[in-house]
Scaffold this motif. Structure first.
Motif, PDB file in Angstrom:
ATOM      1  N   UNK A 700      67.225  22.636  71.880  1.00  0.00           N
ATOM      2  CA  UNK A 700      66.905  23.965  72.065  1.00  0.00           C
ATOM      3  C   UNK A 700      65.850  24.105  72.943  1.00  0.00           C
ATOM      4  N   UNK A 701      65.949  25.406  73.777  1.00  0.00           N
ATOM      5  CA  UNK A 701      65.114  25.846  74.723  1.00  0.00           C
ATOM      6  C   UNK A 701      64.635  27.155  74.678  1.00  0.00           C
ATOM      7  N   UNK A 702      65.525  28.033  74.503  1.00  0.00           N
ATOM      8  CA  UNK A 702      65.212  29.599  74.179  1.00  0.00           C
ATOM      9  C   UNK A 702      66.217  30.206  73.572  1.00  0.00           C
ATOM     10  N   UNK A 703      65.865  31.529  73.361  1.00  0.00           N
ATOM     11  CA  UNK A 703      66.678  32.185  72.250  1.00  0.00           C
ATOM     12  C   UNK A 703      66.639  33.889  72.482  1.00  0.00           C
ATOM     13  N   UNK A 704      67.715  34.567  72.641  1.00  0.00           N
ATOM     14  CA  UNK A 704      67.593  36.068  72.660  1.00  0.00           C
ATOM     15  C   UNK A 704      68.488  36.618  71.414  1.00  0.00           C
ATOM     16  N   UNK A 705      67.801  37.359  70.661  1.00  0.00           N
ATOM     17  CA  UNK A 705      68.421  38.084  69.538  1.00  0.00           C
ATOM     18  C   UNK A 705      68.441  39.644  69.771  1.00  0.00           C
ATOM     19  N   UNK A 706      69.660  40.158  69.798  1.00  0.00           N
ATOM     20  CA  UNK A 706      69.944  41.506  70.206  1.00  0.00           C
ATOM     21  C   UNK A 706      70.712  42.230  69.228  1.00  0.00           C
ATOM     22  N   UNK A 707      70.462  42.285  67.840  1.00  0.00           N
ATOM     23  CA  UNK A 707      71.352  42.670  66.993  1.00  0.00           C
ATOM     24  C   UNK A 707      71.057  44.235  67.135  1.00  0.00           C
ATOM     25  N   UNK A 708      72.202  45.063  66.883  1.00  0.00           N
ATOM     26  CA  UNK A 708      72.047  46.467  66.991  1.00  0.00           C
ATOM     27  C   UNK A 708      73.128  47.237  67.880  1.00  0.00           C
ATOM     28  N   UNK A 712      72.005  50.751  75.621  1.00  0.00           N
ATOM     29  CA  UNK A 712      71.222  50.557  76.692  1.00  0.00           C
ATOM     30  C   UNK A 712      70.024  49.874  76.481  1.00  0.00           C
ATOM     31  N   UNK A 713      69.896  49.285  75.134  1.00  0.00           N
ATOM     32  CA  UNK A 713      68.803  48.471  75.055  1.00  0.00           C
ATOM     33  C   UNK A 713      69.096  47.012  74.924  1.00  0.00           C
ATOM     34  N   UNK A 714      70.357  46.798  75.240  1.00  0.00           N
ATOM     35  CA  UNK A 714      70.705  45.402  75.324  1.00  0.00           C
ATOM     36  C   UNK A 714      71.193  44.790  74.199  1.00  0.00           C
ATOM     37  N   UNK A 715      71.402  45.802  73.237  1.00  0.00           N
ATOM     38  CA  UNK A 715      71.893  44.968  71.928  1.00  0.00           C
ATOM     39  C   UNK A 715      73.229  44.759  71.876  1.00  0.00           C
TER      40      UNK A 715
END
Length: 754
Positions: A700-708, A712-715
């Motif tokens: 594992x290197x990186x993670x983006x969490x984008x629940x929503x 327009x906020x990238x969710x």
């Protein structure tokens, strides 16, 4: 998200307002698709919905709709003819929402309860009528202790007062992945939490969603994740359940069944009790198969609407949640009008409720036809249907929600591929499958280094409009153009193979539809030559796709597939490429060699089988070719698998904590020694290094969490097949993620920042 940057979104523009409750008045913060006054005719408005789910009727008989992807509530009249009010907009203030999923009316007061999922709370909205228009007078948020993401709500008056019950979908405690029901009193104080129906050996709750109560106060729960997460002696049971309990969590067995389990279905998303006492009917929408199932008050199956004679268990692999195209043809054509009365499937049914106060013509008093409201996610509409259980039919009485088919608009976007081919008319872009419209969209990133949010204020009494433009919304300044896709009914997986020198390359597209039959002999993997468009042949994309081959007919044999999803192309040299396809319903990978000179495919056998062992798959959803082998998103086994040419290697286990813990990993892509994984339940994009010394071969290197639900906020709410590449001017690699219920394609970039 140290290495991630959100660059913009493409497709539908977001909605917004200027105040928490003012948006229920025209000209005062209403996000109303450009309306200047309310009430307004729905026919004139052309109102478009994004992932509508919950409905509730108020004391006036008007219908409140949770337009989840637009983060608002809509109120329409009981005839489904006029829009009366728009409530809310994206935000955290009282009266504003982030994914308002489901609704319930207070049993005695003028109040609506909202499951405000993304904001992690319930809201009680008190309202009153100002003439024909409802006006929200107060908003009270409340929540349960701990992490709380309600995706179901119901209210009932018991002998000792009103109770509000919420289905907390993603709750967990450590390694215990059970969700819960939370019971509140009328003031919003938590009374109890229920994680298992019955005693310790009862039915555990996993990802509970839609709820209802009968007139005795018994609770009905769509236990959506049971078939994926409940471990039995031979693994998860595969089918989800609908169960009944009392308000303390005690099992409430059905008189006509052996226990508290009403049904076992691939994807039950909601439940509704229509009528009372012994005459009540219980309706359950199954999003996977496009059917609504009906049961008597004692739990006996009383028909499936619509019914076509197929065994329900043969469809158990169709649990992705977007439903099945109801007629297998493109919507809006003469052959399949958008409101065809003879549809044989609902289009992604995810919500259902009784429709009160509706007189159904030709209904027999002794054998009544019942009216219901059904939320059809794939169609983007709320439909009113007259359901005749005994003839197993449903005819539409009316609907709310126009088609999302204008240039630049997506309807259930599915797969994607990033293209950077200077020899092709495509140039540098992303192609995104526009599943509901049966076409592709070409996304030109434009200036991907920044830009302003497109939620633009309109000089109309402070109102901010839902101004979906002809080229779709983008925060980064690019454009979106439709590309016709002949012969493909529901595009899902995409992979592009550059020509190398000259020519336009080949585009591979999987056609995800259950309406193939073995006798058809029609391939479900289509290959297109990419050419420069002739004047008048396109709508601004500048490219034309010509079908040159189709392979992979419906079936179980060599070279056959059922419901193919992700596809990957691995060039072998001399104009030949190895094509890998995630054969989701057969639980395996299908493999071909494709010759670009001959434009023909030769089957090379399948890899893997259905099951839970190494090399066993349960609804494989995507495939990618990396430096150390072929990676498969083994979605319902909650893991990745890597094939090194000889053996299978499993990576991951069920869990919410990131890294190698997955819950429905739905997509995988590989580039330059890194693997990118999209995990559906956590709404996260993970980055791994291919490392032979790491556990499972991935570090594992990186993670983006984008629940929503704020596009327009990238969710993200229901993302599908991501892709990675280098097509924009931004630093790092481009990551494109289509979201099928927000109806956008999200654009991120990632670069290593040590």
């Amino acid at each position: 998200m140290d290495g991630f940057d959100f660059r913009g979104y493409y497709g539908s523009r977001a909605t917004d307002g200027t105040g928490p409750m003012a948006s229920t008045r025209p000209g005062d913060g209403a996000a109303t698709d450009g309306l200047s006054s309310l009430p307004s005719s729905l026919a004139a408005v052309g109102l478009r919905l994004a992932s509508p789910v919950g409905t509730a009727q108020d004391e006036e008989g008007n219908v409140w709709i949770a337009d989840a992807g637009h983060n608002r509530l809509l109120v329409v009249d009981g005839d489904l003819q006029r829009l009366l009010a728009v409530v809310g907009g994206v935000g955290t203030e009282p009266g504003r929402f982030d994914l308002p999923m489901r609704l319930a009316h207070h049993p005695t007061a003028s109040a609506i309860y909202v499951a405000d999922t993304g904001n992690g709370r319930l809201q009680r909205l008190d309202y009153e009528y100002d003439g024909e228009r409802p006006r929200v007078t107060a908003a009270q948020p409340f929540a349960a202790a701990g992490a709380f993401h309600p995706n179901g709500v119901v209210a009932h008056e018991y002998w000792d007062g009103v109770r509000v019950i919420a289905a907390d979908e993603f709750y967990r405690a450590g390694d215990d992945l059970r969700g819960r029901l939370v019971v509140f009193d009328e003031s919003g104080e938590q009374v109890r939490s229920i994680r298992t129906v019955g005693d310790d050996h009862g039915t555990p709750l996993y990802w509970p969603q839609g709820l209802d109560v009968d007139d005795e106060g018994r609770i009905y729960v769509a236990n959506t994740g049971y078939g994926v997460l409940h471990e039995g002696p031979t693994g998860p049971p595969k089918l989800a359940t609908v169960v009944r309990c009392d308000r303390t969590g005690g099992a409430a067995p059905f008189e006509g069944r052996s226990d508290e389990v009403l049904a076992e279905l691939p994807m039950p998303r909601d439940v509704a009790v229509v009528g009372s006492g012994a005459d009540a009917q219980i309706f359950v929408p199954d999003a996977a198969t496009g059917r609504v199932h009906a049961y008597t008050s004692v739990g006996i199956a009383d028909g499936a609407v619509p019914e076509d004679g197929e065994d329900i268990r043969t469809n158990a692999a169709l649990e992705d949640g977007i439903g099945v195209p109801h007629d297998g043809r493109q919507p809006g054509t003469d052959a399949a009008p958008a409101d065809a009365g003879d549809q044989d499937r609902f289009r992604g049914p995810v919500g259902i409720a009784g429709f009160e106060g509706v007189s159904v013509p030709d209904s027999d008093a002794d054998d009544p036809t019942l009216a219901v409201l059904t939320a059809e996610a794939l169609a983007g509409r709320i439909g009113a249907y007259a359901v005749d259980v005994h003839t197993e039919s449903a005819r539409r009485l009316g609907s709310v929600g126009a088609q999302r088919d204008r240039p630049g608009q997506f309807s259930a976007p599915t797969g994607s591929t990033v293209v950077a081919d200077p020899e092709s008319p495509l140039g540098r872009c992303a192609l995104v499958g526009d599943g509901g419209n049966g076409r592709l969209q070409r996304v030109d990133f434009g200036d991907a280094t920044g830009g302003t949010d497109d939620r633009t204020a309109v000089a109309d009494g402070g109102r901010v409009a839902d101004t979906e433009g002809d080229r779709g919304g983008t925060r980064a300044g690019g454009r979106v153009d439709p590309v016709a896709l002949p012969a493909t009914r529901f595009p899902f997986g995409l992979a592009y193979w550059p020509a190398g020198t000259g020519g336009g390359g080949r585009l591979f597209v999987t056609d995800y539809t259950a309406h193939y039959r073995e006798a058809d002999g029609v391939g479900q993997v289509h290959v297109y030559a990419v050419d420069e468009a002739v004047d008048g042949d396109d709508d601004g994309a500048g490219v034309s796709l010509t079908l040159v081959d189709s392979f992979g007919p419906w079936g179980l044999g060599d070279g056959e597939v059922k419901l193919p999803r992700g596809v990957a192309v691995d060039p072998q040299g001399e104009g030949v490429a190895r094509v890998w396809v995630a054969d989701s319903a057969n639980g395996r990978l299908a493999v071909w060699d494709y010759d670009r000179v001959l434009d023909g495919a030769q089957a090379r056998g399948d890899r893997g089988c259905f099951g839970h062992v190494d090399g066993g798959f349960w609804n494989p959803s995507d495939v990618a070719v990396g430096e150390r082998g072929v990676y498969v998103a083994d979605e319902n086994n909650n893991r990745l698998q890597r094939f090194d040419g000889d053996d299978w290697h499993c990576v991951g286990q069920p869990g919410y904590d990131g890294g190698r813990e997955f819950l429905l990993p739905i997509s995988v892509a590989a580039r330059d020694g890194r693997v990118f994984v999209l995990d559906l339940v956590s709404r996260s994009v993970r980055v791994f290094d291919e490392d032979a010394c790491a556990d499972g071969g991935l570090r594992p290197v990186d993670e983006l969490r984008a629940f929503g639900g704020d596009a327009a906020a990238g969710e993200l709410w229901l993302p599908y097949l991501l892709s990675v590449g280098d097509a924009s001017d931004a630093p790092g690699v481009d990551i494109v993620v289509p979201d099928s219920t927000l109806h956008v394609a999200q654009h991120y970039t990632w670069e290593r920042r040590d």
